[in-house]
Scaffold this active site. Structure first.
Site, PDB file in Angstrom:
ATOM      1  N   ASP A 199       0.845  -1.199   0.000  1.00  0.00           N
ATOM      2  CA  ASP A 199       0.000   0.000   0.000  1.00  0.00           C
ATOM      3  C   ASP A 199       0.875   1.241   0.000  1.00  0.00           C
ATOM      4  O   ASP A 199       1.945   1.230  -0.608  1.00  0.00           O
ATOM      5  CB  ASP A 199      -0.902  -0.060   1.252  1.00  0.00           C
ATOM      6  N   HIS A 265      -3.393   6.086   3.675  1.00  0.00           N
ATOM      7  CA  HIS A 265      -4.238   4.930   3.368  1.00  0.00           C
ATOM      8  C   HIS A 265      -3.695   3.644   3.994  1.00  0.00           C
ATOM      9  O   HIS A 265      -4.426   2.879   4.641  1.00  0.00           O
ATOM     10  CB  HIS A 265      -4.311   4.805   1.842  1.00  0.00           C
ATOM     11  N   SER A 450     -11.365  -0.885   0.264  1.00  0.00           N
ATOM     12  CA  SER A 450     -10.046  -0.844   0.904  1.00  0.00           C
ATOM     13  C   SER A 450     -10.155  -1.117   2.393  1.00  0.00           C
ATOM     14  O   SER A 450      -9.232  -1.657   3.005  1.00  0.00           O
ATOM     15  CB  SER A 450      -9.400   0.532   0.713  1.00  0.00           C
TER      16      SER A 450
END
Length: 624
Positions: A199, A265, A450
């Site tokens: 990620d 994220h 996600s």
């Protein structure tokens, strides 16, 4: 997500009072609310243009042969000769191509041209290079983006004392929309398992998470994407930010765009997996006994497929040219990223996934936020992965979640503002910086597949921690599907998001159950209770034969029926015993998925119902 000042202040004081990373601090004025959207398409290259090439030769001659082929294919494609400017187009200088490096997948190489090619030049170069002897596959090295977000009940022993667990983390404990984490924690916390998060990386020293983070690696090989000083890869895997200024990505071929702040994220995703839990601070993580391995592949404007592929392999412990071997190889890899437009699985991804599957690694991917067929997008279009759709607090489909037969099951991703705050969001600690990380942190509420995917990755870690023998990826997928609980809300037949919602307790229970010996014990699976007129939806034969039971009253007709879905189901009903295809009180075995049994004068007591056959998307209901 809207964080009010008293709530943020409470979180800050609790984190700091408990001595969790006392240097970093929570920003009590930070307001974060991010709902899943379809990411914009990013461009293809910086300065020059990158391609990935697979050679048929896996020896040292493969690289030498490719270098020779680049010269001849550039000449045939017409890019090695400069073109003067015209009234309708600017001048184009001569371009060359060179091999940047070998990739971790055998036979693959990264190639870069000296300048950005036009669309026609790109097509010509790919065609000519693919025609060279020894060249198997040629494709543009694309940028990918993160995907924006009869028994008595027993009280679970572990109800975490994390102060915001009860109010904000419905995704773990809510009876309708949650994953039944508390019951699972009685059996496993993921101890000893490493989960790689491929990620944006993890912000170093994130409060309430840092103790569960191992040093990973920053795999980004383009300084414009990484925001580091050079193109070199570096140890750590720390998130340096993925912010973009207005039109920053145009230098990589993207159209003009607005600026945006860093997402953090990977930190949010990692928190759902392994946030420290029951420590009197912040929030909880589903596999809080596991360790997270951050593998940074996404930065400003996204991340190149070549870096992502290498990141997958490095995470699993494979050899990557120029890097030390990962000393903490992952058993589970979470990938909450993908293509922003329909795209079949690139061969480089499939090769990497095949390789890590063979190494025993389970790969979990987000289905996508495009509300489209997940099987037509990367990563769900790849084989060897477990694809996860997003559900809401209601147990229904999140509006943005991609869907289709390729989605295996759903997990909480949040419904956003339609469900309100906090029930519409998945919360974890994130950094408060707008660009680069700072020493201030806040609680971020995100939505998206996600956010759903790491629930399943964490659940896989719970299993691998206690299973007598670690499960292979397909065994894990089948167990996840078999133990998923039916959706409590209607899922449109046109947009299925798997067999049901992740049930972490049922999953771990099944993984640790001793094999049943029919010679000495009753091996009949536990029955699932049916309530009067309450439909169980999206049932599938992939879960195996399941027995249901219904408590009937005397004197009122009882109807049991299946509807919707596809395939061929058979239905058997018996009073006081589990029916079989040869022992039943009533049956319906038409060559269809629609079956009906009506018992005019039922006895008072328990009726058992069994379905067999090959079906999916089925609804079962009993009415009296």
């Amino acid at each position: 997500m809207l964080i009010n000042k008293p709530l943020a202040a409470a979180i800050a004081s609790l984190l700091l009072a408990t001595g969790v990373n006392a240097a970093p601090r929570l920003d009590t004025t930070k307001v974060v609310k991010r709902e899943a959207t379809t990411p914009a398409t990013a461009g293809q290259a910086s300065a020059g243009q990158r391609f990935i090439v697979k050679m048929t030769s896996r020896s040292s001659q493969g690289r030498a042969a490719l270098s020779s082929s680049l010269s001849s294919s550039s000449r045939r494609a017409g890019i090695s000769v400069g073109i003067a400017a015209t009234s309708s187009s600017p001048a184009r200088p001569a371009a060359s191509a060179q091999v940047l490096r070998s990739m971790a997948s055998p036979g693959w190489y990264v190639v870069k041209t000296s300048r950005k090619l036009t669309a026609s030049e790109t097509a010509n170069f790919v065609r000519e290079l693919a025609a060279e002897p020894g060249v198997s596959t040629v494709q543009v090295d694309q940028l990918y983006q993160p995907l924006d977000v009869g028994t008595r009940a027993v009280q679970p022993r572990l109800v975490p004392n994390d102060p915001q667990y009860g109010t904000m983390q419905w995704n773990f404990h809510d009876a309708t929309g949650g994953v039944r984490a508390e019951q699972a924690w009685d059996k496993s916390t993921g101890q000893g398992v490493v989960v790689a998060v491929v990620d944006t990386g993890v912000v170093q020293n994130t409060p309430d998470l840092a103790a569960n983070v191992l040093p990973g690696y920053d795999m980004i090989s383009d300084h414009l994407v990484s925001r580091r000083d050079t193109d070199e890869r570096v140890a750590g895997g720390w998130d340096m930010g993925d912010w973009v200024e207005e039109s920053y990505c145009t230098q990589m071929g993207a159209p003009p765009h607005v600026g945006r702040a860093s997402s953090w994220h990977g930190t949010h995703v990692s928190g759902t997996i392994a946030q420290q839990t029951n420590n009197g601070a912040g929030l909880a993580g589903l596999a809080h006994g596991a360790k997270v391995l951050p593998v940074r592949v996404l930065g400003s404007c996204g991340g190149y497929g070549s870096d992502i592929s290498d990141g997958i392999l490095w995470a699993a412990g494979a050899t990557v040219e120029g890097l030390p071997v990962n000393p903490n190889p992952a058993e589970v890899i979470n990938m909450s990223l993908g293509s922003s437009a329909p795209q079949a699985c690139p061969q480089i991804y499939q090769d990497a996934i095949n390789q890590v599957n063979a190494m025993g690694v389970v790969v979990v991917v987000a289905a996508g936020n495009s509300n489209a067929d997940a099987g037509t997008y990367t990563m769900s279009s790849c084989d060897g992965v477990i694809s996860v759709g997003a559900s809401r607090v209601t147990g229904g489909k999140a509006s943005y979640s991609s869907w289709g037969s390729r989605v295996d099951l759903a997990a909480p991703g949040g419904g956003g503002s339609v469900d309100g705050d906090p029930q519409g969001f998945i919360f974890q600690v994130i950094n408060a910086g707008a660009t680069q990380p700072t020493d201030q942190f806040s609680v971020g509420g995100y939505t998206g597949t996600s956010m759903a995917s790491p629930h399943v990755a964490a659940a896989a870690a719970l299993v691998q921690s206690v299973a007598p023998v670690p499960l292979k990826w397909n065994e894990m997928r089948d167990l996840l599907k078999r133990t998923a609980r039916p959706f409590p809300a209607a899922i449109p037949a046109s947009t299925p998001i798997g067999v049901g919602i992740l049930d972490a307790n049922a999953l771990v229970t099944a993984a640790t159950a001793e094999p049943c010996d029919p010679k000495t014990e009753d091996c009949t699976p536990p029955a699932v209770d049916l309530s009067n007129k309450v439909e169980l939806r999206n049932l599938t034969s992939a879960s195996g034969d399941v027995t249901y039971r219904f408590t009937a009253v005397a004197g009122k007709p009882l109807t049991v029926m299946t509807l919707s879905g596809s395939g061929n189901a058979s239905l058997y009903v018996a009073a006081g015993r589990v029916p079989t295809s040869s022992d039943f009180d009533a049956s319906s075995t038409r060559a269809t998925n629609t079956e009906t049994i009506r018992i005019a004068s039922p006895k008072a007591g328990t009726y058992y119902i069994r379905m067999t056959g090959n079906f999916s998307g089925l609804t079962l209901v009993a009415r009296q």
